[in-house]
Design an enzyme around this catalytic site. Structure first.
Site, PDB file in Angstrom:
ATOM      1  N   CYS A 301      38.268  46.499  42.917  1.00  0.00           N
ATOM      2  CA  CYS A 301      39.505  46.142  43.629  1.00  0.00           C
ATOM      3  C   CYS A 301      40.681  46.940  43.088  1.00  0.00           C
ATOM      4  CB  CYS A 301      39.802  44.655  43.449  1.00  0.00           C
ATOM      5  SG  CYS A 301      38.476  43.597  43.903  1.00  0.00           S
TER       6      CYS A 301
HETATM    7  N1  SAJ Z   1      42.965  44.374  33.110  1.00  0.00           N
HETATM    8  C1  SAJ Z   1      43.765  44.772  32.037  1.00  0.00           C
HETATM    9  N2  SAJ Z   1      44.846  44.009  31.703  1.00  0.00           N
HETATM   10  C2  SAJ Z   1      45.154  42.865  32.405  1.00  0.00           C
HETATM   11  C3  SAJ Z   1      44.334  42.486  33.497  1.00  0.00           C
HETATM   12  C4  SAJ Z   1      43.242  43.251  33.829  1.00  0.00           C
HETATM   13  O1  SAJ Z   1      43.513  45.793  31.386  1.00  0.00           O
HETATM   14  O2  SAJ Z   1      46.145  42.210  32.053  1.00  0.00           O
HETATM   15  C5  SAJ Z   1      41.830  45.216  33.481  1.00  0.00           C
HETATM   16  C6  SAJ Z   1      40.514  44.483  33.372  1.00  0.00           C
HETATM   17  O3  SAJ Z   1      39.947  44.693  32.087  1.00  0.00           O
HETATM   18  C7  SAJ Z   1      39.673  45.151  34.461  1.00  0.00           C
HETATM   19  C8  SAJ Z   1      40.694  45.547  35.502  1.00  0.00           C
HETATM   20  O4  SAJ Z   1      41.964  45.543  34.851  1.00  0.00           O
HETATM   21  O5  SAJ Z   1      39.056  46.326  33.972  1.00  0.00           O
HETATM   22  C9  SAJ Z   1      40.736  44.600  36.711  1.00  0.00           C
HETATM   23  O6  SAJ Z   1      40.832  43.311  36.194  1.00  0.00           O
HETATM   24  P1  SAJ Z   1      41.214  42.034  37.156  1.00  0.00           P
HETATM   25  O7  SAJ Z   1      41.514  40.913  36.236  1.00  0.00           O
HETATM   26  O8  SAJ Z   1      42.223  42.417  38.155  1.00  0.00           O
HETATM   27  O9  SAJ Z   1      39.832  41.660  37.831  1.00  0.00           O
HETATM   28  P2  SAJ Z   1      39.210  42.107  39.200  1.00  0.00           P
HETATM   29  O10 SAJ Z   1      39.081  43.574  39.336  1.00  0.00           O
HETATM   30  O11 SAJ Z   1      37.980  41.282  39.336  1.00  0.00           O
HETATM   31  O12 SAJ Z   1      40.302  41.645  40.281  1.00  0.00           O
HETATM   32  C10 SAJ Z   1      40.046  40.521  41.047  1.00  0.00           C
HETATM   33  C11 SAJ Z   1      40.961  40.637  42.240  1.00  0.00           C
HETATM   34  N3  SAJ Z   1      40.590  39.645  43.210  1.00  0.00           N
HETATM   35  C12 SAJ Z   1      40.623  39.989  44.520  1.00  0.00           C
HETATM   36  O13 SAJ Z   1      40.903  41.110  44.906  1.00  0.00           O
HETATM   37  C13 SAJ Z   1      40.271  38.920  45.466  1.00  0.00           C
HETATM   38  C14 SAJ Z   1      42.401  40.399  41.834  1.00  0.00           C
HETATM   39  O14 SAJ Z   1      43.234  40.309  43.003  1.00  0.00           O
HETATM   40  C15 SAJ Z   1      42.508  39.122  41.062  1.00  0.00           C
HETATM   41  O15 SAJ Z   1      43.869  38.887  40.732  1.00  0.00           O
HETATM   42  C16 SAJ Z   1      41.683  39.282  39.802  1.00  0.00           C
HETATM   43  O16 SAJ Z   1      40.306  39.371  40.249  1.00  0.00           O
HETATM   44  C17 SAJ Z   1      41.836  38.087  38.882  1.00  0.00           C
HETATM   45  O17 SAJ Z   1      42.960  37.546  38.810  1.00  0.00           O
HETATM   46  O18 SAJ Z   1      40.846  37.784  38.198  1.00  0.00           O
END
Ligand code: SAJ
Length: 451
Positions: A301
Protein backbone atom coordinates in the site's frame (compact mmCIF):
# COMPACT_ATOMS: atom_id res chain seq x y z
CA UNK A 1 -44.17 4.02 -14.39
CA UNK A 2 -47.00 3.58 -11.94
CA UNK A 3 -46.96 0.00 -10.73
CA UNK A 4 -43.79 -0.75 -12.80
CA UNK A 5 -40.95 -0.52 -10.30
CA UNK A 6 -37.73 0.96 -11.62
CA UNK A 7 -34.60 -1.14 -12.08
CA UNK A 8 -33.12 0.67 -9.09
CA UNK A 9 -36.10 -0.11 -6.88
CA UNK A 10 -36.04 -3.76 -7.89
CA UNK A 11 -32.33 -4.02 -7.03
CA UNK A 12 -32.81 -2.19 -3.73
CA UNK A 13 -35.53 -4.69 -2.80
CA UNK A 14 -33.14 -7.61 -3.44
CA UNK A 15 -30.42 -5.87 -1.42
CA UNK A 16 -32.65 -5.09 1.53
CA UNK A 17 -34.08 -8.62 1.39
CA UNK A 18 -30.54 -10.10 1.29
CA UNK A 19 -31.49 -12.13 -1.79
CA UNK A 20 -29.20 -10.21 -4.15
CA UNK A 21 -26.53 -12.57 -5.44
CA UNK A 22 -23.16 -10.93 -4.76
CA UNK A 23 -19.94 -11.61 -6.65
CA UNK A 24 -16.55 -10.61 -5.25
CA UNK A 25 -13.84 -10.52 -7.90
CA UNK A 26 -10.38 -11.11 -6.42
CA UNK A 27 -10.20 -13.28 -3.30
CA UNK A 28 -7.20 -11.85 -1.49
CA UNK A 29 -6.85 -10.14 1.89
CA UNK A 30 -9.50 -7.61 0.78
CA UNK A 31 -11.97 -9.69 -1.25
CA UNK A 32 -12.24 -12.75 0.96
CA UNK A 33 -13.18 -10.95 4.21
CA UNK A 34 -15.75 -8.93 2.25
CA UNK A 35 -17.28 -12.06 0.66
CA UNK A 36 -17.43 -13.79 4.05
CA UNK A 37 -19.07 -10.75 5.67
CA UNK A 38 -21.85 -10.68 3.03
CA UNK A 39 -22.42 -14.46 3.26
CA UNK A 40 -22.56 -14.33 7.05
CA UNK A 41 -25.17 -11.59 6.67
CA UNK A 42 -27.33 -14.05 4.69
CA UNK A 43 -26.53 -13.10 1.09
CA UNK A 44 -25.75 -15.73 -1.56
CA UNK A 45 -22.12 -14.97 -2.41
CA UNK A 46 -19.85 -16.23 -5.18
CA UNK A 47 -16.13 -15.47 -5.17
CA UNK A 48 -14.42 -15.20 -8.56
CA UNK A 49 -10.66 -15.54 -8.93
CA UNK A 50 -8.26 -16.47 -11.72
CA UNK A 51 -6.22 -18.62 -9.31
CA UNK A 52 -7.72 -22.14 -9.47
CA UNK A 53 -5.69 -23.24 -6.43
CA UNK A 54 -7.26 -20.48 -4.32
CA UNK A 55 -10.74 -21.38 -5.60
CA UNK A 56 -10.24 -25.07 -4.85
CA UNK A 57 -8.87 -24.34 -1.37
CA UNK A 58 -11.84 -22.12 -0.54
CA UNK A 59 -14.31 -24.69 -1.83
CA UNK A 60 -12.62 -27.22 0.43
CA UNK A 61 -13.21 -24.79 3.29
CA UNK A 62 -9.51 -23.90 3.57
CA UNK A 63 -8.61 -20.25 4.07
CA UNK A 64 -5.25 -18.75 3.08
CA UNK A 65 -6.04 -15.28 4.47
CA UNK A 66 -4.79 -14.71 8.01
CA UNK A 67 -7.88 -12.78 9.14
CA UNK A 68 -10.32 -15.48 7.98
CA UNK A 69 -9.83 -18.74 9.89
CA UNK A 70 -11.03 -21.79 7.94
CA UNK A 71 -13.68 -22.35 10.61
CA UNK A 72 -15.49 -19.25 9.38
CA UNK A 73 -15.66 -20.74 5.87
CA UNK A 74 -17.23 -23.89 7.26
CA UNK A 75 -20.07 -21.81 8.66
CA UNK A 76 -21.02 -20.50 5.21
CA UNK A 77 -20.19 -23.66 3.26
CA UNK A 78 -22.13 -23.84 0.02
CA UNK A 79 -24.93 -26.37 0.50
CA UNK A 80 -27.43 -27.71 -2.01
CA UNK A 81 -30.45 -29.47 -0.53
CA UNK A 82 -28.76 -29.23 2.83
CA UNK A 83 -25.68 -31.24 1.88
CA UNK A 84 -22.16 -30.03 1.20
CA UNK A 85 -21.27 -30.46 -2.45
CA UNK A 86 -17.85 -31.93 -3.20
CA UNK A 87 -15.45 -29.18 -4.35
CA UNK A 88 -15.19 -30.38 -7.97
CA UNK A 89 -18.94 -30.22 -8.47
CA UNK A 90 -18.89 -26.54 -7.49
CA UNK A 91 -16.86 -25.56 -10.49
CA UNK A 92 -19.39 -26.60 -13.11
CA UNK A 93 -20.06 -24.57 -16.21
CA UNK A 94 -22.37 -21.62 -15.41
CA UNK A 95 -25.31 -23.19 -17.18
CA UNK A 96 -25.22 -26.02 -14.68
CA UNK A 97 -23.47 -23.97 -11.99
CA UNK A 98 -25.33 -24.30 -8.73
CA UNK A 99 -25.77 -20.70 -7.74
CA UNK A 100 -25.05 -20.21 -4.04
CA UNK A 101 -27.98 -20.35 -1.68
CA UNK A 102 -28.65 -17.51 0.73
CA UNK A 103 -26.07 -17.35 3.49
CA UNK A 104 -23.51 -19.41 1.65
CA UNK A 105 -20.24 -18.71 -0.16
CA UNK A 106 -18.73 -20.56 -3.07
CA UNK A 107 -15.78 -19.81 -5.31
CA UNK A 108 -15.20 -20.27 -9.03
CA UNK A 109 -12.74 -19.36 -11.77
CA UNK A 110 -15.52 -18.91 -14.26
CA UNK A 111 -16.37 -15.24 -14.78
CA UNK A 112 -19.54 -16.07 -16.71
CA UNK A 113 -21.23 -16.66 -13.37
CA UNK A 114 -21.37 -12.84 -13.23
CA UNK A 115 -24.33 -13.00 -15.62
CA UNK A 116 -26.35 -14.42 -12.71
CA UNK A 117 -25.18 -11.89 -10.10
CA UNK A 118 -26.91 -8.72 -8.95
CA UNK A 119 -23.74 -7.06 -7.64
CA UNK A 120 -20.04 -7.45 -8.46
CA UNK A 121 -17.32 -5.97 -6.23
CA UNK A 122 -13.83 -5.74 -7.78
CA UNK A 123 -10.99 -6.29 -5.29
CA UNK A 124 -8.01 -6.96 -7.58
CA UNK A 125 -4.40 -5.79 -7.07
CA UNK A 126 -3.15 -2.47 -8.42
CA UNK A 127 0.64 -2.75 -8.42
CA UNK A 128 3.21 -0.48 -10.05
CA UNK A 129 5.03 -1.65 -13.17
CA UNK A 130 8.81 -1.66 -13.73
CA UNK A 131 8.87 2.11 -14.33
CA UNK A 132 6.92 2.68 -11.07
CA UNK A 133 3.80 3.68 -13.05
CA UNK A 134 0.28 2.41 -12.22
CA UNK A 135 -0.44 -1.05 -13.56
CA UNK A 136 -4.22 -1.34 -13.94
CA UNK A 137 -4.19 -4.52 -16.01
CA UNK A 138 -6.21 -6.44 -13.41
CA UNK A 139 -8.90 -3.76 -13.30
CA UNK A 140 -9.04 -3.85 -17.10
CA UNK A 141 -9.31 -7.66 -17.12
CA UNK A 142 -12.16 -7.52 -14.61
CA UNK A 143 -13.86 -4.80 -16.63
CA UNK A 144 -13.60 -6.88 -19.79
CA UNK A 145 -15.14 -9.91 -18.09
CA UNK A 146 -17.89 -7.79 -16.59
CA UNK A 147 -18.59 -6.13 -19.95
CA UNK A 148 -19.46 -9.54 -21.36
CA UNK A 149 -21.86 -10.45 -18.57
CA UNK A 150 -23.27 -7.17 -17.32
CA UNK A 151 -27.05 -7.05 -17.34
CA UNK A 152 -29.89 -4.73 -16.44
CA UNK A 153 -30.20 -4.17 -12.71
CA UNK A 154 -26.55 -4.95 -11.88
CA UNK A 155 -24.33 -2.97 -9.48
CA UNK A 156 -20.57 -2.87 -10.07
CA UNK A 157 -18.27 -1.47 -7.35
CA UNK A 158 -14.51 -0.97 -7.72
CA UNK A 159 -12.54 -1.23 -4.43
CA UNK A 160 -8.98 -1.47 -5.74
CA UNK A 161 -6.81 1.52 -4.83
CA UNK A 162 -6.27 3.54 -7.99
CA UNK A 163 -5.85 7.04 -9.43
CA UNK A 164 -8.81 9.46 -9.40
CA UNK A 165 -10.78 8.99 -12.63
CA UNK A 166 -10.23 5.24 -13.07
CA UNK A 167 -13.88 4.35 -12.45
CA UNK A 168 -15.25 7.09 -14.70
CA UNK A 169 -12.64 7.10 -17.47
CA UNK A 170 -11.64 3.43 -17.64
CA UNK A 171 -14.32 1.17 -16.19
CA UNK A 172 -17.49 3.04 -17.13
CA UNK A 173 -16.84 3.09 -20.94
CA UNK A 174 -16.03 -0.64 -20.86
CA UNK A 175 -19.33 -1.43 -19.17
CA UNK A 176 -21.34 0.95 -21.35
CA UNK A 177 -20.22 -0.94 -24.49
CA UNK A 178 -23.08 -3.25 -23.58
CA UNK A 179 -25.45 -0.48 -24.58
CA UNK A 180 -26.77 -0.33 -21.03
CA UNK A 181 -26.85 3.12 -19.46
CA UNK A 182 -25.13 3.83 -16.16
CA UNK A 183 -27.43 5.06 -13.41
CA UNK A 184 -30.53 3.74 -15.15
CA UNK A 185 -29.87 0.17 -16.38
CA UNK A 186 -26.79 -0.63 -14.28
CA UNK A 187 -25.02 1.08 -11.39
CA UNK A 188 -21.33 1.89 -10.95
CA UNK A 189 -19.52 3.06 -7.78
CA UNK A 190 -16.08 3.28 -6.15
CA UNK A 191 -15.48 2.39 -2.50
CA UNK A 192 -11.91 2.21 -1.15
CA UNK A 193 -10.87 -0.84 0.85
CA UNK A 194 -9.71 -0.21 4.40
CA UNK A 195 -8.80 -3.77 5.37
CA UNK A 196 -5.95 -3.81 7.83
CA UNK A 197 -4.51 -7.35 7.95
CA UNK A 198 -3.90 -8.59 11.48
CA UNK A 199 -5.74 -5.69 13.12
CA UNK A 200 -7.60 -7.15 16.12
CA UNK A 201 -9.96 -4.17 16.44
CA UNK A 202 -10.95 -2.94 12.96
CA UNK A 203 -12.81 -5.48 10.80
CA UNK A 204 -14.99 -5.08 7.72
CA UNK A 205 -18.08 -4.43 9.82
CA UNK A 206 -16.74 -1.65 12.05
CA UNK A 207 -14.49 0.30 9.67
CA UNK A 208 -16.38 3.26 8.13
CA UNK A 209 -16.85 2.80 4.37
CA UNK A 210 -16.52 5.71 1.91
CA UNK A 211 -18.77 5.33 -1.18
CA UNK A 212 -18.96 7.44 -4.35
CA UNK A 213 -21.24 6.77 -7.34
CA UNK A 214 -21.12 7.65 -11.03
CA UNK A 215 -24.64 9.01 -10.47
CA UNK A 216 -26.77 9.64 -7.40
CA UNK A 217 -28.69 6.44 -8.09
CA UNK A 218 -25.39 4.52 -8.32
CA UNK A 219 -24.31 5.92 -4.98
CA UNK A 220 -27.68 5.13 -3.36
CA UNK A 221 -27.55 1.48 -4.47
CA UNK A 222 -23.92 1.00 -3.39
CA UNK A 223 -24.61 2.69 -0.04
CA UNK A 224 -27.61 0.38 0.49
CA UNK A 225 -25.49 -2.68 -0.25
CA UNK A 226 -22.62 -1.85 2.13
CA UNK A 227 -25.08 -0.66 4.81
CA UNK A 228 -26.22 -4.31 5.10
CA UNK A 229 -22.86 -5.31 6.60
CA UNK A 230 -21.01 -2.13 7.68
CA UNK A 231 -22.02 0.04 10.63
CA UNK A 232 -21.06 3.42 9.14
CA UNK A 233 -21.23 4.42 5.48
CA UNK A 234 -19.72 7.72 4.28
CA UNK A 235 -21.34 8.76 0.96
CA UNK A 236 -19.32 11.26 -1.10
CA UNK A 237 -20.26 13.18 -4.23
CA UNK A 238 -18.37 11.25 -6.93
CA UNK A 239 -16.21 8.23 -7.68
CA UNK A 240 -13.19 10.54 -8.14
CA UNK A 241 -13.73 11.89 -4.62
CA UNK A 242 -13.84 8.37 -3.18
CA UNK A 243 -10.71 7.40 -5.14
CA UNK A 244 -8.92 10.50 -3.83
CA UNK A 245 -9.93 9.84 -0.19
CA UNK A 246 -8.01 6.56 -0.18
CA UNK A 247 -4.95 8.12 -1.79
CA UNK A 248 -4.90 10.93 0.78
CA UNK A 249 -5.11 8.35 3.59
CA UNK A 250 -2.07 6.44 2.41
CA UNK A 251 -0.10 9.44 1.13
CA UNK A 252 -0.57 10.93 4.59
CA UNK A 253 1.22 7.90 6.01
CA UNK A 254 3.99 7.84 3.42
CA UNK A 255 4.76 11.55 3.93
CA UNK A 256 4.71 11.35 7.73
CA UNK A 257 6.89 8.26 7.77
CA UNK A 258 9.33 10.10 5.50
CA UNK A 259 9.23 13.11 7.83
CA UNK A 260 10.13 11.00 10.86
CA UNK A 261 12.82 9.21 8.84
CA UNK A 262 14.38 12.54 7.87
CA UNK A 263 14.06 13.62 11.52
CA UNK A 264 16.07 10.52 12.42
CA UNK A 265 18.82 11.55 10.00
CA UNK A 266 18.82 15.11 11.35
CA UNK A 267 18.94 13.92 14.98
CA UNK A 268 21.83 11.61 14.10
CA UNK A 269 23.80 14.58 12.77
CA UNK A 270 22.87 16.60 15.85
CA UNK A 271 23.81 13.81 18.25
CA UNK A 272 20.23 13.65 19.55
CA UNK A 273 18.26 10.44 20.19
CA UNK A 274 15.36 10.63 17.72
CA UNK A 275 13.42 7.98 19.63
CA UNK A 276 13.47 10.09 22.76
CA UNK A 277 12.32 13.07 20.68
CA UNK A 278 9.43 11.09 19.12
CA UNK A 279 8.29 9.65 22.45
CA UNK A 280 8.30 13.09 24.07
CA UNK A 281 6.54 14.74 21.11
CA UNK A 282 3.89 12.01 21.27
CA UNK A 283 2.86 13.27 24.68
CA UNK A 284 1.24 16.21 22.92
CA UNK A 285 -2.46 15.34 23.36
CA UNK A 286 -3.61 17.19 20.24
CA UNK A 287 -2.27 18.12 16.82
CA UNK A 288 0.41 15.44 16.68
CA UNK A 289 0.39 11.84 15.47
CA UNK A 290 3.26 9.49 16.29
CA UNK A 291 5.22 7.83 13.51
CA UNK A 292 8.47 5.96 14.08
CA UNK A 293 11.69 5.91 12.06
CA UNK A 294 12.64 2.65 10.41
CA UNK A 295 14.67 0.88 7.73
CA UNK A 296 12.33 2.13 4.97
CA UNK A 297 8.72 1.58 3.89
CA UNK A 298 7.43 -1.76 2.64
CA UNK A 299 4.10 -3.37 1.89
CA UNK A 300 1.74 -3.24 -1.04
CA UNK A 301 0.00 0.00 0.00
CA UNK A 302 2.17 2.76 1.36
CA UNK A 303 5.11 2.61 -1.04
CA UNK A 304 2.81 2.27 -4.05
CA UNK A 305 -0.50 4.10 -3.58
CA UNK A 306 0.93 7.66 -3.56
CA UNK A 307 2.52 7.01 -6.95
CA UNK A 308 -0.95 6.44 -8.41
CA UNK A 309 -1.75 10.01 -7.38
CA UNK A 310 1.53 11.58 -8.56
CA UNK A 311 1.28 9.72 -11.87
CA UNK A 312 -2.23 11.11 -12.52
CA UNK A 313 -1.13 14.66 -11.65
CA UNK A 314 1.83 14.35 -14.02
CA UNK A 315 -0.66 13.81 -16.85
CA UNK A 316 -2.07 17.19 -15.79
CA UNK A 317 1.41 18.76 -15.76
CA UNK A 318 1.57 19.03 -12.00
CA UNK A 319 4.45 17.63 -9.93
CA UNK A 320 3.22 16.24 -6.58
CA UNK A 321 6.34 17.26 -4.66
CA UNK A 322 5.48 15.80 -1.22
CA UNK A 323 4.90 12.37 -2.76
CA UNK A 324 8.11 12.64 -4.76
CA UNK A 325 10.17 13.68 -1.75
CA UNK A 326 8.60 11.12 0.60
CA UNK A 327 9.36 8.38 -1.90
CA UNK A 328 12.98 9.52 -2.21
CA UNK A 329 13.54 9.72 1.55
CA UNK A 330 11.82 6.42 2.36
CA UNK A 331 13.49 4.48 -0.44
CA UNK A 332 16.90 5.84 0.59
CA UNK A 333 16.62 4.57 4.18
CA UNK A 334 18.08 1.12 3.35
CA UNK A 335 21.25 2.83 2.09
CA UNK A 336 21.38 5.03 5.22
CA UNK A 337 21.23 1.96 7.47
CA UNK A 338 23.73 -0.05 5.41
CA UNK A 339 26.14 2.84 5.87
CA UNK A 340 25.55 2.51 9.62
CA UNK A 341 26.57 -1.16 9.38
CA UNK A 342 29.71 -0.20 7.46
CA UNK A 343 30.63 2.42 10.08
CA UNK A 344 30.04 -0.04 12.93
CA UNK A 345 32.20 -2.73 11.27
CA UNK A 346 34.83 -0.15 10.47
CA UNK A 347 34.94 0.96 14.12
CA UNK A 348 35.46 -2.71 14.99
CA UNK A 349 38.35 -2.81 12.49
CA UNK A 350 36.48 -5.01 10.05
CA UNK A 351 35.86 -4.36 6.35
CA UNK A 352 32.33 -5.06 5.10
CA UNK A 353 33.80 -7.33 2.45
CA UNK A 354 33.91 -10.81 3.89
CA UNK A 355 32.16 -9.83 7.13
CA UNK A 356 29.11 -11.86 8.05
CA UNK A 357 26.01 -9.73 8.59
CA UNK A 358 22.87 -11.32 10.05
CA UNK A 359 19.64 -9.52 9.13
CA UNK A 360 16.99 -10.11 11.81
CA UNK A 361 13.51 -10.00 10.29
CA UNK A 362 12.80 -9.53 6.57
CA UNK A 363 8.97 -9.09 6.50
CA UNK A 364 7.89 -5.52 5.72
CA UNK A 365 6.49 -5.05 9.22
CA UNK A 366 6.40 -7.04 12.43
CA UNK A 367 4.47 -10.25 13.06
CA UNK A 368 3.50 -10.88 9.44
CA UNK A 369 5.07 -13.00 6.67
CA UNK A 370 4.70 -10.53 3.77
CA UNK A 371 7.97 -9.41 2.19
CA UNK A 372 6.49 -7.31 -0.63
CA UNK A 373 8.52 -4.10 -1.12
CA UNK A 374 10.24 -4.91 2.18
CA UNK A 375 13.26 -2.65 2.90
CA UNK A 376 15.07 -5.82 4.00
CA UNK A 377 15.32 -6.82 0.33
CA UNK A 378 17.17 -3.58 -0.52
CA UNK A 379 19.35 -3.86 2.58
CA UNK A 380 20.41 -7.42 1.69
CA UNK A 381 21.11 -6.42 -1.91
CA UNK A 382 23.22 -3.42 -0.84
CA UNK A 383 25.23 -5.49 1.65
CA UNK A 384 25.80 -8.26 -0.90
CA UNK A 385 26.96 -5.65 -3.43
CA UNK A 386 29.62 -4.58 -0.90
CA UNK A 387 30.83 -8.13 -0.51
CA UNK A 388 29.29 -8.93 2.86
CA UNK A 389 28.38 -12.54 3.66
CA UNK A 390 24.68 -11.85 4.30
CA UNK A 391 22.50 -14.26 6.30
CA UNK A 392 18.97 -13.66 7.62
CA UNK A 393 16.60 -15.02 10.23
CA UNK A 394 12.84 -14.49 10.22
CA UNK A 395 10.41 -16.78 12.08
CA UNK A 396 7.68 -15.93 9.54
CA UNK A 397 9.71 -16.16 6.32
CA UNK A 398 11.39 -19.52 5.61
CA UNK A 399 12.94 -18.61 2.26
CA UNK A 400 13.62 -15.36 0.48
CA UNK A 401 14.21 -15.11 -3.26
CA UNK A 402 15.04 -11.73 -4.72
CA UNK A 403 16.88 -10.82 -7.93
CA UNK A 404 17.51 -14.53 -8.50
CA UNK A 405 19.23 -14.85 -5.11
CA UNK A 406 17.60 -17.35 -2.78
CA UNK A 407 18.36 -17.24 0.93
CA UNK A 408 16.87 -19.36 3.66
CA UNK A 409 16.25 -18.32 7.24
CA UNK A 410 19.07 -19.40 9.56
CA UNK A 411 17.93 -22.61 11.30
CA UNK A 412 19.75 -21.89 14.58
CA UNK A 413 19.23 -18.32 15.72
CA UNK A 414 21.62 -18.48 18.68
CA UNK A 415 24.44 -19.86 16.53
CA UNK A 416 23.71 -17.29 13.82
CA UNK A 417 23.86 -14.46 16.38
CA UNK A 418 27.13 -15.71 17.82
CA UNK A 419 28.88 -16.14 14.46
CA UNK A 420 27.82 -12.84 12.89
CA UNK A 421 30.28 -9.97 12.75
CA UNK A 422 27.28 -7.63 12.83
CA UNK A 423 23.59 -8.22 13.58
CA UNK A 424 21.09 -5.84 11.95
CA UNK A 425 17.59 -5.58 13.44
CA UNK A 426 15.33 -4.83 10.45
CA UNK A 427 11.89 -6.22 11.48
CA UNK A 428 10.96 -6.19 15.15
CA UNK A 429 8.91 -9.40 15.31
CA UNK A 430 7.37 -9.82 18.78
CA UNK A 431 8.69 -13.38 19.05
CA UNK A 432 12.35 -12.25 19.31
CA UNK A 433 13.99 -12.30 22.74
CA UNK A 434 15.85 -9.01 22.44
CA UNK A 435 17.83 -9.55 25.65
CA UNK A 436 19.19 -12.77 24.21
CA UNK A 437 20.01 -10.99 20.95
CA UNK A 438 21.91 -8.30 22.83
CA UNK A 439 23.81 -10.87 24.89
CA UNK A 440 24.85 -13.05 21.94
CA UNK A 441 25.56 -10.45 19.26
CA UNK A 442 29.06 -8.99 19.02
CA UNK A 443 27.80 -5.89 17.24
CA UNK A 444 24.24 -4.68 16.61
CA UNK A 445 22.73 -2.05 14.30
CA UNK A 446 19.14 -1.57 15.44
CA UNK A 447 16.82 0.12 12.87
CA UNK A 448 13.73 -0.41 15.06
CA UNK A 449 14.98 0.77 18.49
CA UNK A 450 14.12 -2.49 20.22
CA UNK A 451 17.44 -3.02 22.02
N1 SAJ B 1 6.36 2.27 8.96
C1 SAJ B 1 7.37 3.04 9.53
N2 SAJ B 1 7.04 3.94 10.50
C2 SAJ B 1 5.73 4.11 10.91
C3 SAJ B 1 4.72 3.32 10.30
C4 SAJ B 1 5.05 2.41 9.33
O1 SAJ B 1 8.55 2.92 9.19
O2 SAJ B 1 5.49 4.94 11.79
C5 SAJ B 1 6.72 1.33 7.90
C6 SAJ B 1 6.38 -0.10 8.26
O3 SAJ B 1 7.50 -0.72 8.87
C7 SAJ B 1 6.08 -0.72 6.90
C8 SAJ B 1 5.52 0.43 6.10
O4 SAJ B 1 5.92 1.62 6.77
O5 SAJ B 1 7.27 -1.17 6.27
C9 SAJ B 1 3.99 0.40 5.97
O6 SAJ B 1 3.49 0.23 7.27
P1 SAJ B 1 1.90 0.47 7.61
O7 SAJ B 1 1.81 0.50 9.08
O8 SAJ B 1 1.36 1.60 6.84
O9 SAJ B 1 1.23 -0.90 7.17
P2 SAJ B 1 0.56 -1.33 5.82
O10 SAJ B 1 1.46 -1.19 4.65
O11 SAJ B 1 -0.02 -2.67 6.10
O12 SAJ B 1 -0.61 -0.25 5.62
C10 SAJ B 1 -1.92 -0.64 5.87
C11 SAJ B 1 -2.77 0.38 5.15
N3 SAJ B 1 -4.13 -0.08 5.15
C12 SAJ B 1 -4.87 0.11 4.03
O13 SAJ B 1 -4.41 0.61 3.01
C13 SAJ B 1 -6.26 -0.34 4.10
C14 SAJ B 1 -2.72 1.72 5.85
O14 SAJ B 1 -3.69 2.61 5.28
C15 SAJ B 1 -3.01 1.54 7.31
O15 SAJ B 1 -3.01 2.81 7.94
C16 SAJ B 1 -1.93 0.66 7.89
O16 SAJ B 1 -2.12 -0.64 7.28
C17 SAJ B 1 -2.06 0.53 9.40
O17 SAJ B 1 -2.44 1.54 10.04
O18 SAJ B 1 -1.71 -0.54 9.90
Amino acid sequence: MYGKRSVKEQLLTKIEGHSAIIAVIGLGYVGLPLAVAFAERGFPVVGVDVDAAKVAALNRGESYVQDIPSARLAGIRFKVEGRNLEPDTLNLQPSTFNLPLPGTFTATTDYSVLAHCDAAIICVPTPLNKTRDPDVRYIIASGESLAQHIHRGMLVVLESTTYPGTTEELLRPMLQQSGLRVGRDFFLAFSPERINPGDPIYMVENTPKVVGGETAACRDVAVALYAQIIQRIVPVSSTQTAEMVKLLENTFRAVNIALVNETAIMCDKLGIDVWEVVEAAATKPYGFMKFTPGPGVGGHCIPLDPHYLSWKLKTLNYNARFIQLAGEINSDMPRYWVNKVMEALNDAGKPVRGSRVLVLGVAYKKDIDDVRESPALDIIELLQAKGADVRYHDPHVATLSHNNHTLTSEPDLDAALATADCVMVVTDHSSYNWLSVRQRARLVVDTRHVL
